[in-house]
Design an enzyme around this catalytic site. Structure first.
Site, PDB file in Angstrom:
ATOM      1  N   GLU A   5      23.282 -36.662  60.478  1.00  0.00           N
ATOM      2  CA  GLU A   5      23.047 -36.365  59.061  1.00  0.00           C
ATOM      3  C   GLU A   5      21.750 -35.576  58.872  1.00  0.00           C
ATOM      4  O   GLU A   5      21.699 -34.631  58.098  1.00  0.00           O
ATOM      5  CB  GLU A   5      23.023 -37.664  58.251  1.00  0.00           C
ATOM      6  CG  GLU A   5      23.012 -37.396  56.761  1.00  0.00           C
ATOM      7  CD  GLU A   5      23.501 -38.569  55.935  1.00  0.00           C
ATOM      8  OE1 GLU A   5      24.723 -38.787  55.901  1.00  0.00           O
ATOM      9  OE2 GLU A   5      22.672 -39.269  55.340  1.00  0.00           O
ATOM     10  N   ARG A   7      13.978  -8.376  34.780  1.00  0.00           N
ATOM     11  CA  ARG A   7      13.060  -8.831  33.722  1.00  0.00           C
ATOM     12  C   ARG A   7      11.851  -7.883  33.640  1.00  0.00           C
ATOM     13  O   ARG A   7      11.192  -7.647  34.661  1.00  0.00           O
ATOM     14  CB  ARG A   7      12.597 -10.252  34.065  1.00  0.00           C
ATOM     15  CG  ARG A   7      11.415 -10.754  33.287  1.00  0.00           C
ATOM     16  CD  ARG A   7      11.821 -11.313  31.954  1.00  0.00           C
ATOM     17  NE  ARG A   7      10.712 -11.988  31.308  1.00  0.00           N
ATOM     18  CZ  ARG A   7      10.643 -12.171  29.998  1.00  0.00           C
ATOM     19  NH1 ARG A   7      11.620 -11.737  29.211  1.00  0.00           N
ATOM     20  NH2 ARG A   7       9.623 -12.803  29.471  1.00  0.00           N
ATOM     21  N   GLN A  45       2.621  -8.257  42.336  1.00  0.00           N
ATOM     22  CA  GLN A  45       2.546  -8.998  43.605  1.00  0.00           C
ATOM     23  C   GLN A  45       2.598 -10.512  43.383  1.00  0.00           C
ATOM     24  O   GLN A  45       3.061 -11.242  44.251  1.00  0.00           O
ATOM     25  CB  GLN A  45       1.274  -8.625  44.367  1.00  0.00           C
ATOM     26  CG  GLN A  45       1.368  -7.251  45.014  1.00  0.00           C
ATOM     27  CD  GLN A  45       0.203  -6.940  45.913  1.00  0.00           C
ATOM     28  OE1 GLN A  45      -0.826  -7.629  45.886  1.00  0.00           O
ATOM     29  NE2 GLN A  45       0.348  -5.909  46.723  1.00  0.00           N
TER      30      GLN A  45
END
Lengths: 89, 376
Positions: free
Chosen positions: B239, B265, B276
């Site tokens: 797992e 955007r 940056q």
């Protein structure tokens, strides 16, 4: 290493368990027949530390399937496990 | 060393990714029902690493992880993927490796086809990381065992047909005195509690499970009596190595969402990706995804090679878990006000990521595993 007796191994494991898990065992309660699992001295975390120790200090690598209530019952049974593994080398 | 997928692996990954995009639409953050499970089963998801003779895919750990990753990268709900991964890795592997032939025949085909859902019932109120505190007991009674106790957080429980559970059979032997059992839901004395409200992974329903004088026939004992710890630890290695792959897929989708947003955007007359502060944040997100992915592939490869994989799995799980949370926080920041609204699912990604630091062994316990393996 292969020449170590069961008694040597037992004495070393007692010291290791006292220092690692019992704060030095100031009352001197631990002996070779103390039930390590029953008293909770060996939980899963401490057992992992002990298994790593057996690998590093004795070159004895214990697979998960051999980490059982029989082999990890006491310092006596553990010493037997280590001694047998060393004898087979 | 070859970092490319083989043509067969690529084909499988493409199949999962494409199929995940065609899953029936579910309510956002709603619980995945049997219909979702069966649709995923059609793709082969519910049987990935189960034996081929029982209808499974027969895949190793790395190929299983690649499919889990592709499933989420293709858009599958992280909660549904988590439920399927737990069914496979904490339950299916245990049945395949430790069940006797009649029980294998009875259950594995159903697990692989998705008609039988499995749940792992281990955690108790006082036994999370410390298994020596387990209070559920199993007492031999003729050819059966009588189980009593309560499991406090069982993923898949509301849907499950069978539970893989662990109970003390030799309480004086501490955590080495437990045994593993498969318990069909229909057995008298097994009760599934009400749905637990959770912070994330809501596609996977969870509940408590209580055993009250639940008589379990001896054929459902998995592995030898008192060997439950080794059975459990092995399932947890699977797992820890494979399951976080669902988050690699989710992180890939999240990063693509963030890059698209950073391009489209506009603020101060230019795309925010030109700043940056944003572009380097995205580069860091990519770095976390790629580094944790390599660690996960390596852990799975170790498992497939039969090499000790406990430390590698602990490193992989820790890396993916911390990457998933850090990237999810960054994604909220990149999306700004929209990240605080539910519509884009950005906040939900953070809520889905946090539990990876808790389940299958906390991040703190994984660091303990790594520290112990260095002799500390």
């Amino acid at each position: 290493m292969a020449t170590q007796t069961r008694e040597d191994i037992s004495s070393q494991l007692l010291t290791f368990i006292r220092e690692s898990f019992l704060a030095g065992d100031p009352e001197g309660e631990l002996d070779a027949d103390t039930p390590l699992l029953e008293l909770g001295i060996l939980n899963s975390l401490n057992t992992a530390i002990l298994v790593a120790h057996l690998g590093e200090d004795y070159g004895v690598h214990v697979p998960l399937i051999d980490v059982t209530a029989t082999t990890f019952k006491s310092v006596r049974t553990l010493s037997e496990l280590v001694h047998e593994s060393l004898s087979r080398k | 060393m070859d970092f490319d997928l083989s043509p067969q692996q690529q084909q499988r990954v493409d199949h999962m990714r494409a199929g995940a995009g065609k899953l029936p639409a579910t309510e956002p953050d709603g619980i995945a029902g049997k219909d979702s499970w069966l649709a995923a089963a059609e793709l082969g998801m519910t049987g990935l690493c189960l034996p081929t003779e029982h209808g499974g895919g027969g895949l190793g750990a790395l190929d299983t992880a690649l499919c889990l990753e592709a499933f989420c990268a293709g858009g599958a709900d992280t909660g549904l993927a988590f439920g399927i991964a737990a069914h496979l890795l904490a339950c299916g592997t245990v049945l395949a490796d430790h069940a006797g032939e009649p029980v294998r025949a009875e259950l594995l085909q159903g697990l692989a086809s998705g008609t039988v859902v499995a749940a792992n019932a281990m955690t108790e109120d006082d036994a999370g990381s410390d298994l020596s505190r387990l209070t559920t007991t199993a007492v031999a009674d003729g050819d059966s065992y009588v189980l009593n106790g309560r499991k406090s957080f069982v993923s898949n429980a509301p849907l499950a047909d069978v539970f893989i559970t662990y109970a003390a059979t030799a309480p004086s032997a501490g955590y080495l005195g437990m045994s593993a059992f498969a318990v069909p839901r229909t057995l008298p004395g097994l009760q599934v509690g009400s749905l637990l409200a959770k912070m994330g992974l809501n596609g996977c329903a969870a509940a408590q499970v209580e055993f009250t004088d639940c008589k379990v026939p001896g054929r459902y004992l998995l592995g030898p009596e008192n060997q439950g710890n080794s059975v459990f630890q092995r399932s947890m290695t699977w797992e820890r190595a494979c399951l976080p792959a669902i988050y690699l897929g989710a992180m890939e989708g999240q990063l693509a969402q963030c890059v698209d947003h950073a391009r489209s955007r506009k603020q101060f007359g230019r795309s925010i990706g030109n700043f940056q502060a944003i572009s380097h944040r995205l580069a860091t997100m990519k770095l976390r995804l790629e580094t944790s992915r390599l660690l996960l592939y390596r852990a799975c490869w170790y498992l497939d090679q039969g090499r000790p994989a406990v430390e590698a799995a602990a490193l992989a799980k820790t890396a993916v878990a911390e990457a998933a949370v850090a990237n999810a926080l960054d994604a909220v920041q990149v999306f700004g006000a929209r990240g605080c609204l539910a519509a884009d699912g950005i906040g939900q990604q953070l809520q889905n990521a946090i539990p990876l630091n808790i389940f299958s062994g906390t991040t703190e316990m994984q660091r303990e595993v790594v520290a112990k393996s260095m002799g500390l």
